[in-house]
Write an enzyme that holds these catalytic residues in place. Sequence first.
Site, mmCIF file in Angstrom:
data_model
loop_
_atom_site.group_PDB
_atom_site.id
_atom_site.type_symbol
_atom_site.label_atom_id
_atom_site.label_comp_id
_atom_site.label_asym_id
_atom_site.label_seq_id
_atom_site.Cartn_x
_atom_site.Cartn_y
_atom_site.Cartn_z
ATOM 1 N N ASP A 219 0.854 -1.208 0.000
ATOM 2 C CA ASP A 219 0.000 0.000 0.000
ATOM 3 C C ASP A 219 0.881 1.247 0.000
ATOM 4 O O ASP A 219 2.090 1.166 0.139
ATOM 5 C CB ASP A 219 -0.868 -0.016 1.270
ATOM 6 C CG ASP A 219 0.012 -0.058 2.522
ATOM 7 O OD1 ASP A 219 0.429 1.008 2.979
ATOM 8 O OD2 ASP A 219 0.319 -1.172 3.017
ATOM 9 N N ASP A 221 0.585 3.666 2.304
ATOM 10 C CA ASP A 221 0.353 4.290 3.613
ATOM 11 C C ASP A 221 -0.749 5.345 3.446
ATOM 12 O O ASP A 221 -1.784 5.023 2.866
ATOM 13 C CB ASP A 221 1.661 4.821 4.206
ATOM 14 C CG ASP A 221 1.576 4.959 5.712
ATOM 15 O OD1 ASP A 221 1.025 4.046 6.367
ATOM 16 O OD2 ASP A 221 2.030 5.974 6.252
HETATM 17 N N1 LIG Z 1 1.249 1.369 5.739
HETATM 18 C C1 LIG Z 1 1.806 0.505 6.596
HETATM 19 N N2 LIG Z 1 2.263 0.938 7.806
HETATM 20 C C2 LIG Z 1 2.837 0.076 8.656
HETATM 21 N N3 LIG Z 1 3.008 -1.234 8.420
HETATM 22 C C3 LIG Z 1 2.560 -1.680 7.239
HETATM 23 N N4 LIG Z 1 2.600 -2.920 6.714
HETATM 24 C C4 LIG Z 1 2.025 -2.863 5.499
HETATM 25 N N5 LIG Z 1 1.615 -1.609 5.209
HETATM 26 C C5 LIG Z 1 1.954 -0.854 6.286
#
Ligand SMILES: Nc1ncnc2[nH]cnc12
Length: 298
Positions: A219, A221
């Site tokens: 992703d 974030d």
């Molecule tokens: N955006 C994110 N923040 C923290 N850990 C994650 N693991 C996968 N995506 C994450």
Amino acid sequence: MNQALVGVIGGSGLYQMDALEDVQEAVINTPFGMPSDPLVIGRVHGVPVAFVARHGRGHRLLPSEVAYCANIYALKQLGVRYVLSVSAVGSLKEDFRPLDMVLPDQFIDLTRGRESTFFGRGAIAHFSMAQPVCAATADILARAVRRVLEDEPTKTSRSLALHTSGTYVCIEGPQFSTQAESHYYRSMGAGVIGMTNMPEAKLAREAQMAYSTLAMVTDFDCWHPVEAHVTASLAMANLTQNASRAQHVLAEAIRLLGAEQPISLAHSAMQNSLLTHPNAMSPETRERLAALLVGFTS
Ligand SMILES: Nc1ncnc2[nH]cnc12
Ligand SMILES: CSC[C@H]1O[C@H](OP(=O)(O)O)[C@H](O)[C@@H]1O
């Protein structure tokens, strides 16, 4: 007890290794408690491997609850020299896209209150974390990723990228970041974000095992102006694809590690770092650190 050359720590979505043969489960107790799950020991391409699911099978442990010390100590007790960690991460950079793979070469530790060293209680050591990742092991992971991507029929709408460097910022979690935090981590120069590689990488260094992470992007974030903000279901959707690719990458990396067994600076990283002479330690302290202190002094 040299039962494994390579240790694999499976993260979110990776709770077993498909390529393992001659499999045995080992319930191992350590002076630092029980690992996250029983270790699964077997062979991949004839190379002895020990696997542990970081969050336990069934994903039962929060990032803050993972048995980091016991996982690393148990691998050390089995004789492991190379640790391959697999982790789901969020991207903090435009060109680290979901499903891409990143081999972080730096970490920023923003975790709080995790047990992050084997030392203390009568045994003091200081050592360098300037280069926290074993370059030779990361190189093998890079070659394995390239090989897997070459062999893979193009299923996705774009070709996936491998990024051979990047800084992994490790937050405490379990909450994902606020937008202000996400922008702040970007301003620090971090490339990916996760919740587990610290203190794991520090402990692997203390145990003089070569450590490298295969970070798999799920992703963006929550900093990106257009892309969806991270949710568990968004991450899990990409995790499924990432985990199946990770199985192939791990099998190839293990084959290469077994064949080449590269020299790693990590294997002697603790030389001259122990300030407490073993004779000045209590018998309990010596016993607690027994698996680590072998080959430790200069
Ligand atoms: N955006 C994110 N923040 C923290 N850990 C994650 N693991 C996968 N995506 C994450
Ligand atoms: C599933 S999203 C958040 C979760 O995934 C990562 O775990 P791991 O590093 O074990 O793959 C991240 O650190 C969080 O724990």
